[in-house]
Design a protein around this motif. Structure first.
Motif, PDB file in Angstrom:
ATOM      1  N   ALA A 217      80.509  78.950 -47.722  1.00  0.00           N
ATOM      2  CA  ALA A 217      79.019  77.538 -48.128  1.00  0.00           C
ATOM      3  C   ALA A 217      79.982  76.439 -48.304  1.00  0.00           C
ATOM      4  O   ALA A 217      79.601  75.632 -47.734  1.00  0.00           O
ATOM      5  N   ASP A 218      81.015  76.558 -47.940  1.00  0.00           N
ATOM      6  CA  ASP A 218      82.277  75.186 -48.603  1.00  0.00           C
ATOM      7  C   ASP A 218      82.867  75.290 -47.095  1.00  0.00           C
ATOM      8  O   ASP A 218      83.091  73.506 -47.382  1.00  0.00           O
ATOM      9  N   MET A 219      82.985  75.615 -46.225  1.00  0.00           N
ATOM     10  CA  MET A 219      83.235  74.986 -44.953  1.00  0.00           C
ATOM     11  C   MET A 219      82.656  75.170 -44.290  1.00  0.00           C
ATOM     12  O   MET A 219      83.073  74.348 -43.447  1.00  0.00           O
ATOM     13  N   ASP A 220      80.995  74.511 -44.958  1.00  0.00           N
ATOM     14  CA  ASP A 220      79.967  74.157 -43.903  1.00  0.00           C
ATOM     15  C   ASP A 220      80.374  74.867 -42.484  1.00  0.00           C
ATOM     16  O   ASP A 220      80.506  73.633 -41.392  1.00  0.00           O
ATOM     17  N   LEU A 221      80.359  76.320 -42.423  1.00  0.00           N
ATOM     18  CA  LEU A 221      79.940  76.480 -41.278  1.00  0.00           C
ATOM     19  C   LEU A 221      78.410  76.436 -39.989  1.00  0.00           C
ATOM     20  O   LEU A 221      77.762  76.006 -41.199  1.00  0.00           O
ATOM     21  N   VAL A 222      78.985  76.546 -39.173  1.00  0.00           N
ATOM     22  CA  VAL A 222      77.725  76.076 -38.273  1.00  0.00           C
ATOM     23  C   VAL A 222      76.216  77.977 -38.781  1.00  0.00           C
ATOM     24  O   VAL A 222      77.531  78.737 -38.061  1.00  0.00           O
ATOM     25  N   LYS A 223      75.410  77.733 -38.628  1.00  0.00           N
ATOM     26  CA  LYS A 223      74.677  79.002 -38.109  1.00  0.00           C
ATOM     27  C   LYS A 223      74.824  79.756 -36.196  1.00  0.00           C
ATOM     28  O   LYS A 223      74.702  78.310 -35.844  1.00  0.00           O
TER      29      LYS A 223
ATOM     30  N   ARG B 102      80.450  81.732 -51.354  1.00  0.00           N
ATOM     31  CA  ARG B 102      80.946  80.337 -51.999  1.00  0.00           C
ATOM     32  C   ARG B 102      82.448  80.040 -51.144  1.00  0.00           C
ATOM     33  O   ARG B 102      81.771  78.804 -50.805  1.00  0.00           O
TER      34      ARG B 102
ATOM     35  N   ASP C 110      71.527  78.232 -34.728  1.00  0.00           N
ATOM     36  CA  ASP C 110      71.495  76.880 -34.270  1.00  0.00           C
ATOM     37  C   ASP C 110      73.267  76.370 -33.388  1.00  0.00           C
ATOM     38  O   ASP C 110      73.066  75.642 -32.310  1.00  0.00           O
TER      39      ASP C 110
END
Length: 83
Positions: A42-48, A39, A51
């Motif tokens: 996911a909240d940190m908005d990281l790049v895969k 969670r 990508d």
């Protein structure tokens, strides 16, 4: 003697049940920590990673194209000055 065996059997059962409860608790805590970590990530908005690698490759290709275009422009400028 059979009284001692019953006591030890009972003690063994209690210890087995305690071990099972402890293992279940460990798994439950592990699951809770893992889901909380997911969670947070996911909240940190990281790049895969895939990508990021794709974008890095695109930037490298574009950088090479820009370098080539700069060389072409410099060559055109030098031929204009020569005339």
């Amino acid at each position: 003697m059979s009284q001692n065996n019953k006591v030890f059997d009972g003690l063994g059962r209690v210890m087995n049940e305690a071990a099972g409860v402890a293992d279940g608790l460990r798994r439950e805590v592990e699951t809770a920590v893992k889901s909380q970590g997911q969670r947070i990530v996911a909240d940190m908005d990281l790049v895969k990673r895939a990508d990021f690698d794709a974008l890095r490759e695109l930037v490298q290709v574009q950088s090479e194209e820009i370098d080539q275009l700069r060389k072409d422009i410099d060559a055109l400028k030098s031929t204009r000055k020569a005339k």
